[in-house]
Design a protein around this motif. Structure first.
Motif, PDB file in Angstrom:
ATOM      1  N   VAL A  50     120.589 -15.751  10.321  1.00 29.90           N
ATOM      2  CA  VAL A  50     121.132 -17.019   9.826  1.00 29.90           C
ATOM      3  C   VAL A  50     120.093 -18.127   9.971  1.00 29.90           C
ATOM      4  N   LYS A  51     119.485 -18.219  11.132  1.00 25.96           N
ATOM      5  CA  LYS A  51     118.519 -19.284  11.385  1.00 25.96           C
ATOM      6  C   LYS A  51     117.288 -19.128  10.499  1.00 25.96           C
ATOM      7  N   GLY A  52     116.783 -17.890  10.392  1.00 20.77           N
ATOM      8  CA  GLY A  52     115.604 -17.678   9.557  1.00 20.77           C
ATOM      9  C   GLY A  52     115.873 -17.964   8.093  1.00 20.77           C
ATOM     10  N   PHE A  53     117.004 -17.444   7.563  1.00 17.47           N
ATOM     11  CA  PHE A  53     117.338 -17.672   6.165  1.00 17.47           C
ATOM     12  C   PHE A  53     117.627 -19.151   5.907  1.00 17.47           C
ATOM     13  N   LEU A  54     118.298 -19.790   6.868  1.00 16.49           N
ATOM     14  CA  LEU A  54     118.639 -21.201   6.710  1.00 16.49           C
ATOM     15  C   LEU A  54     117.377 -22.054   6.639  1.00 16.49           C
ATOM     16  N   ARG A  55     116.419 -21.752   7.507  1.00 13.84           N
ATOM     17  CA  ARG A  55     115.164 -22.507   7.506  1.00 13.84           C
ATOM     18  C   ARG A  55     114.401 -22.298   6.188  1.00 13.84           C
ATOM     19  N   SER A  56     114.292 -21.038   5.739  1.00 16.45           N
ATOM     20  CA  SER A  56     113.536 -20.733   4.525  1.00 16.45           C
ATOM     21  C   SER A  56     114.201 -21.352   3.293  1.00 16.45           C
ATOM     22  N   TYR A  60     112.575 -24.281   1.045  1.00 17.70           N
ATOM     23  CA  TYR A  60     112.323 -23.994  -0.364  1.00 17.70           C
ATOM     24  C   TYR A  60     112.860 -25.126  -1.244  1.00 17.70           C
ATOM     25  N   LEU A  61     113.961 -25.741  -0.810  1.00 17.63           N
ATOM     26  CA  LEU A  61     114.548 -26.853  -1.568  1.00 17.63           C
ATOM     27  C   LEU A  61     113.896 -28.185  -1.222  1.00 17.63           C
ATOM     28  N   GLY A  62     112.846 -28.154  -0.379  1.00 17.80           N
ATOM     29  CA  GLY A  62     112.156 -29.386  -0.004  1.00 17.80           C
ATOM     30  C   GLY A  62     112.823 -30.149   1.110  1.00 17.80           C
ATOM     31  N   LEU A  63     113.703 -29.474   1.857  1.00 19.23           N
ATOM     32  CA  LEU A  63     114.410 -30.120   2.959  1.00 19.23           C
ATOM     33  C   LEU A  63     113.764 -29.756   4.299  1.00 19.23           C
ATOM     34  N   ASP A  64     114.223 -30.408   5.355  1.00 20.65           N
ATOM     35  CA  ASP A  64     113.707 -30.152   6.706  1.00 20.65           C
ATOM     36  C   ASP A  64     114.444 -28.948   7.286  1.00 20.65           C
ATOM     37  N   GLY A  65     113.789 -27.784   7.298  1.00 23.17           N
ATOM     38  CA  GLY A  65     114.441 -26.567   7.764  1.00 23.17           C
ATOM     39  C   GLY A  65     114.870 -26.639   9.212  1.00 23.17           C
ATOM     40  N   GLN A  66     114.061 -27.271  10.065  1.00 28.55           N
ATOM     41  CA  GLN A  66     114.408 -27.349  11.489  1.00 28.55           C
ATOM     42  C   GLN A  66     115.663 -28.168  11.707  1.00 28.55           C
ATOM     43  N   LEU A  67     115.871 -29.191  10.874  1.00 25.98           N
ATOM     44  CA  LEU A  67     117.067 -30.015  10.994  1.00 25.98           C
ATOM     45  C   LEU A  67     118.323 -29.189  10.749  1.00 25.98           C
ATOM     46  N   TYR A  68     118.264 -28.245   9.767  1.00 27.14           N
ATOM     47  CA  TYR A  68     119.426 -27.409   9.474  1.00 27.14           C
ATOM     48  C   TYR A  68     119.656 -26.381  10.577  1.00 27.14           C
ATOM     49  N   VAL A  69     118.564 -25.869  11.149  1.00 23.80           N
ATOM     50  CA  VAL A  69     118.710 -24.919  12.253  1.00 23.80           C
ATOM     51  C   VAL A  69     119.325 -25.605  13.465  1.00 23.80           C
ATOM     52  N   SER A 174     104.503 -30.373  14.828  1.00 28.63           N
ATOM     53  CA  SER A 174     105.773 -29.658  14.800  1.00 28.63           C
ATOM     54  C   SER A 174     106.320 -29.676  13.381  1.00 28.63           C
ATOM     55  N   ALA A 175     107.457 -28.977  13.205  1.00 30.36           N
ATOM     56  CA  ALA A 175     108.059 -28.903  11.877  1.00 30.36           C
ATOM     57  C   ALA A 175     108.581 -30.255  11.416  1.00 30.36           C
ATOM     58  N   THR A 176     108.850 -31.162  12.349  1.00 26.55           N
ATOM     59  CA  THR A 176     109.337 -32.497  11.985  1.00 26.55           C
ATOM     60  C   THR A 176     108.275 -33.564  12.214  1.00 26.55           C
ATOM     61  N   GLY A 177     107.031 -33.140  12.465  1.00 27.52           N
ATOM     62  CA  GLY A 177     105.957 -34.094  12.697  1.00 27.52           C
ATOM     63  C   GLY A 177     105.482 -34.744  11.407  1.00 27.52           C
ATOM     64  N   PRO A 178     104.496 -35.636  11.499  1.00 26.86           N
ATOM     65  CA  PRO A 178     103.982 -36.317  10.314  1.00 26.86           C
ATOM     66  C   PRO A 178     103.437 -35.321   9.285  1.00 26.86           C
ATOM     67  N   ILE A 179     103.674 -35.606   8.014  1.00 28.72           N
ATOM     68  CA  ILE A 179     103.191 -34.744   6.929  1.00 28.72           C
ATOM     69  C   ILE A 179     101.742 -35.111   6.612  1.00 28.72           C
ATOM     70  N   LEU A 180     100.842 -34.145   6.782  1.00 28.53           N
ATOM     71  CA  LEU A 180      99.436 -34.354   6.467  1.00 28.53           C
ATOM     72  C   LEU A 180      99.147 -34.102   4.989  1.00 28.53           C
ATOM     73  N   VAL A 224     108.105 -17.427   0.161  1.00 28.55           N
ATOM     74  CA  VAL A 224     107.851 -18.660   0.900  1.00 28.55           C
ATOM     75  C   VAL A 224     107.680 -18.331   2.382  1.00 28.55           C
ATOM     76  N   LYS A 225     106.665 -18.888   2.995  1.00 31.40           N
ATOM     77  CA  LYS A 225     106.372 -18.635   4.404  1.00 31.40           C
ATOM     78  C   LYS A 225     106.252 -19.960   5.140  1.00 31.40           C
ATOM     79  N   THR A 226     106.718 -19.972   6.379  1.00 27.95           N
ATOM     80  CA  THR A 226     106.482 -21.084   7.292  1.00 27.95           C
ATOM     81  C   THR A 226     105.663 -20.544   8.448  1.00 27.95           C
ATOM     82  N   LEU A 227     104.473 -21.104   8.638  1.00 25.84           N
ATOM     83  CA  LEU A 227     103.519 -20.582   9.603  1.00 25.84           C
ATOM     84  C   LEU A 227     103.202 -21.649  10.647  1.00 25.84           C
ATOM     85  N   ILE A 228     102.925 -21.176  11.863  1.00 26.27           N
ATOM     86  CA  ILE A 228     102.490 -22.045  12.955  1.00 26.27           C
ATOM     87  C   ILE A 228     101.024 -21.741  13.226  1.00 26.27           C
TER      88      ILE A 228
END
Length: 238
Positions: A50-56, A60-69, A174-180, A224-228
């Motif tokens: 649930v968490k992985g799919f919710l984040r992805s 993908y829709l341009g939203l903050d995945g961590q906020l939904y998790v 972080s996932a909610t940090g400033p966008i570079l 779509v991938k989210t990488l650290i």
């Protein structure tokens, strides 16, 4: 607090996207995408999915995945960990043991003191050796300790679109940090990012060549991938 499913549905409809297109982009089955929008989380195999799919899906829709998790965790995740039992405090050592320890310590101090006095007396009483005139002494070459380069403490990531275009969004720390950076790298373009840590979401990792602190790194491919990104390497976000 906000409605997870309605927010995802509104973002999808606002962009005019259908489930088959999103399924191809995220590699998430359509029935799971519908379950996320309907908040039927029990349809998915486990909370980890649930968490992985919710984040992805959200990213993908341009939203903050961590906020939904985080919203999912606050509303649907029930803590399962039991509080750890406090360790029993060991009984204080007996009076006899303390006395014995002090005796041993005083004995060791006495031996060290006597040894030091003997060494000092022997050193001061030894006659100095006079070197005859004309006979020089050869100085031993001092060996220099090799300097070991310190491990990198920051990320220096060069991203090149060498095989085609790729959309990516790069956050600092972080996932909610400033966008570079947020946008599409066309074929032949490149970007350099520096930070202590990076979060990158991208849709076509197979089109990129990444060089982390001077070393080429391979990216996981497929959707779509989210990488650290840290000085030690690049890993998928959980």
């Amino acid at each position: 607090m906000f409605e997870i499913g309605n927010s995802l549905r509104e973002a999808r409809l606002r962009q005019g996207l259908d489930f088959p297109e999103i399924e191809q982009g995220t590699k998430i089955r359509g029935k799971y995408l519908r379950a996320l929008e309907d908040e039927q989380f029990d349809v998915l195999p486990a909370q980890t999915y649930v968490k992985g799919f919710l984040r992805s899906y959200a990213e993908y829709l341009g939203l903050d995945g961590q906020l939904y998790v985080d919203e999912f965790n606050s509303r649907f995740v029930v803590g399962e960990e039991e509080p750890q039992s406090r360790p029993r405090r060991s009984a204080p050592p007996s009076r006899g043991v303390q006395v014995q320890s002090r005796v041993v310590l005083l004995t060791l101090l006495g031996i060290v003191s006597v040894t030091a006095l003997v060494i000092v007396a022997w050193t001061r009483g030894e006659p100095q050796t006079v070197t005859p005139v004309g006979l020089g002494t050869t100085k031993a070459a001092t060996q220099k300790t090799p300097v070991v380069p310190a491990a990198a403490k920051s990320v220096r990531l060069l991203v090149k679109a060498s095989r085609g275009s790729c959309w990516l969004q790069v956050h600092k720390t972080s996932a909610t940090g400033p966008i570079l950076f947020q946008g599409t790298l066309d074929h032949g373009q490149q970007q350099l990012f520096t930070a202590r840590k990076l979060w990158i979401t991208l849709d076509r990792p197979e089109n990129l060549v990444t060089i982390l602190n001077g070393h080429t790194r391979r990216l996981p491919v497929g959707g779509v991938k989210t990488l650290i990104v840290t000085p030690r390497g690049i890993r998928p976000a959980v």
